[in-house]
Design a protein around this motif. Structure first.
Motif, PDB file in Angstrom:
ATOM      1  N   MET A  14       0.834  -1.214   0.000  1.00  0.00           N
ATOM      2  CA  MET A  14       0.000   0.000   0.000  1.00  0.00           C
ATOM      3  C   MET A  14       0.866   1.260   0.000  1.00  0.00           C
ATOM      4  O   MET A  14       0.562   2.227  -0.688  1.00  0.00           O
ATOM      5  N   TYR A  15       1.958   1.242   0.758  1.00  0.00           N
ATOM      6  CA  TYR A  15       2.864   2.393   0.794  1.00  0.00           C
ATOM      7  C   TYR A  15       3.505   2.627  -0.568  1.00  0.00           C
ATOM      8  O   TYR A  15       3.618   3.757  -1.027  1.00  0.00           O
ATOM      9  N   HIS A  16       3.902   1.552  -1.236  1.00  0.00           N
ATOM     10  CA  HIS A  16       4.523   1.673  -2.554  1.00  0.00           C
ATOM     11  C   HIS A  16       3.532   2.231  -3.576  1.00  0.00           C
ATOM     12  O   HIS A  16       3.887   3.077  -4.409  1.00  0.00           O
ATOM     13  N   ARG A  17       2.301   1.752  -3.530  1.00  0.00           N
ATOM     14  CA  ARG A  17       1.282   2.241  -4.471  1.00  0.00           C
ATOM     15  C   ARG A  17       0.952   3.708  -4.191  1.00  0.00           C
ATOM     16  O   ARG A  17       0.765   4.493  -5.116  1.00  0.00           O
ATOM     17  N   ALA A  18       0.880   4.080  -2.914  1.00  0.00           N
ATOM     18  CA  ALA A  18       0.607   5.484  -2.561  1.00  0.00           C
ATOM     19  C   ALA A  18       1.730   6.376  -3.083  1.00  0.00           C
ATOM     20  O   ALA A  18       1.471   7.461  -3.639  1.00  0.00           O
ATOM     21  N   ALA A  19       2.969   5.930  -2.945  1.00  0.00           N
ATOM     22  CA  ALA A  19       4.103   6.709  -3.438  1.00  0.00           C
ATOM     23  C   ALA A  19       4.042   6.852  -4.953  1.00  0.00           C
ATOM     24  O   ALA A  19       4.348   7.932  -5.496  1.00  0.00           O
ATOM     25  N   ALA A  20       3.633   5.815  -5.652  1.00  0.00           N
ATOM     26  CA  ALA A  20       3.512   5.884  -7.113  1.00  0.00           C
ATOM     27  C   ALA A  20       2.440   6.897  -7.514  1.00  0.00           C
ATOM     28  O   ALA A  20       2.626   7.646  -8.484  1.00  0.00           O
ATOM     29  N   PHE A  21       1.332   6.942  -6.775  1.00  0.00           N
ATOM     30  CA  PHE A  21       0.275   7.914  -7.062  1.00  0.00           C
ATOM     31  C   PHE A  21       0.765   9.332  -6.810  1.00  0.00           C
ATOM     32  O   PHE A  21       0.512  10.244  -7.605  1.00  0.00           O
ATOM     33  N   VAL A  22       1.459   9.545  -5.707  1.00  0.00           N
ATOM     34  CA  VAL A  22       2.000  10.876  -5.395  1.00  0.00           C
ATOM     35  C   VAL A  22       2.966  11.307  -6.492  1.00  0.00           C
ATOM     36  O   VAL A  22       2.925  12.456  -6.957  1.00  0.00           O
ATOM     37  N   ASP A  23       3.804  10.405  -6.953  1.00  0.00           N
ATOM     38  CA  ASP A  23       4.755  10.712  -8.017  1.00  0.00           C
ATOM     39  C   ASP A  23       4.020  11.166  -9.278  1.00  0.00           C
ATOM     40  O   ASP A  23       4.400  12.166  -9.901  1.00  0.00           O
ATOM     41  N   LYS A  24       2.979  10.444  -9.668  1.00  0.00           N
ATOM     42  CA  LYS A  24       2.217  10.807 -10.867  1.00  0.00           C
ATOM     43  C   LYS A  24       1.558  12.179 -10.711  1.00  0.00           C
ATOM     44  O   LYS A  24       1.549  12.978 -11.648  1.00  0.00           O
ATOM     45  N   ILE A  25       1.013  12.443  -9.536  1.00  0.00           N
ATOM     46  CA  ILE A  25       0.344  13.726  -9.293  1.00  0.00           C
ATOM     47  C   ILE A  25       1.357  14.864  -9.333  1.00  0.00           C
ATOM     48  O   ILE A  25       1.112  15.918  -9.931  1.00  0.00           O
ATOM     49  N   LEU A  26       2.527  14.650  -8.721  1.00  0.00           N
ATOM     50  CA  LEU A  26       3.556  15.691  -8.733  1.00  0.00           C
ATOM     51  C   LEU A  26       4.102  15.941 -10.134  1.00  0.00           C
ATOM     52  O   LEU A  26       4.614  17.025 -10.412  1.00  0.00           O
ATOM     53  N   LYS A  27       3.986  14.960 -11.009  1.00  0.00           N
ATOM     54  CA  LYS A  27       4.435  15.123 -12.392  1.00  0.00           C
ATOM     55  C   LYS A  27       3.339  15.692 -13.293  1.00  0.00           C
ATOM     56  O   LYS A  27       3.520  15.788 -14.491  1.00  0.00           O
ATOM     57  N   GLY A  28       2.187  16.049 -12.686  1.00  0.00           N
ATOM     58  CA  GLY A  28       1.147  16.740 -13.443  1.00  0.00           C
ATOM     59  C   GLY A  28      -0.117  15.973 -13.732  1.00  0.00           C
ATOM     60  O   GLY A  28      -1.038  16.524 -14.321  1.00  0.00           O
ATOM     61  N   ALA A  29      -0.199  14.718 -13.356  1.00  0.00           N
ATOM     62  CA  ALA A  29      -1.425  13.947 -13.603  1.00  0.00           C
ATOM     63  C   ALA A  29      -2.558  14.478 -12.723  1.00  0.00           C
ATOM     64  O   ALA A  29      -2.344  14.907 -11.594  1.00  0.00           O
TER      65      ALA A  29
END
Length: 71
Positions: A14-29
């Motif tokens: 769950m932590y890894h998936r949350a980090a992946a979502f944060v990364d996508k959002i910070l990149k503009g998604a």
């Protein structure tokens, strides 16, 4: 004495998936455009000390499926 059993999504996943979502959002998604995800791996923990205090015997068939027995 603590909780007897715990069954739920694997927290490290769950932590890894949350980090992946944060990364996508910070990149503009846009958050609304990200797909909904559900966990696929679950963990079962049993607290043997609590089971003993309650006078319970955990069947071997259950213990065979447990990810971790807490002593």
């Amino acid at each position: 004495m603590g909780g007897l059993m715990s069954y739920g999504a694997r927290l490290s996943d769950m932590y890894h998936r949350a980090a992946a979502f944060v990364d996508k959002i910070l990149k503009g998604a846009k958050p609304a455009d990200l797909p909904m995800e559900q966990p696929t791996r679950f963990e079962l923990y049993i607290n043997a000390k609590t089971a003993k205090a309650l006078g319970l015997t955990i069947p071997q068939s259950v213990l065979a499926r447990v990810d971790e027995v807490i002593e």
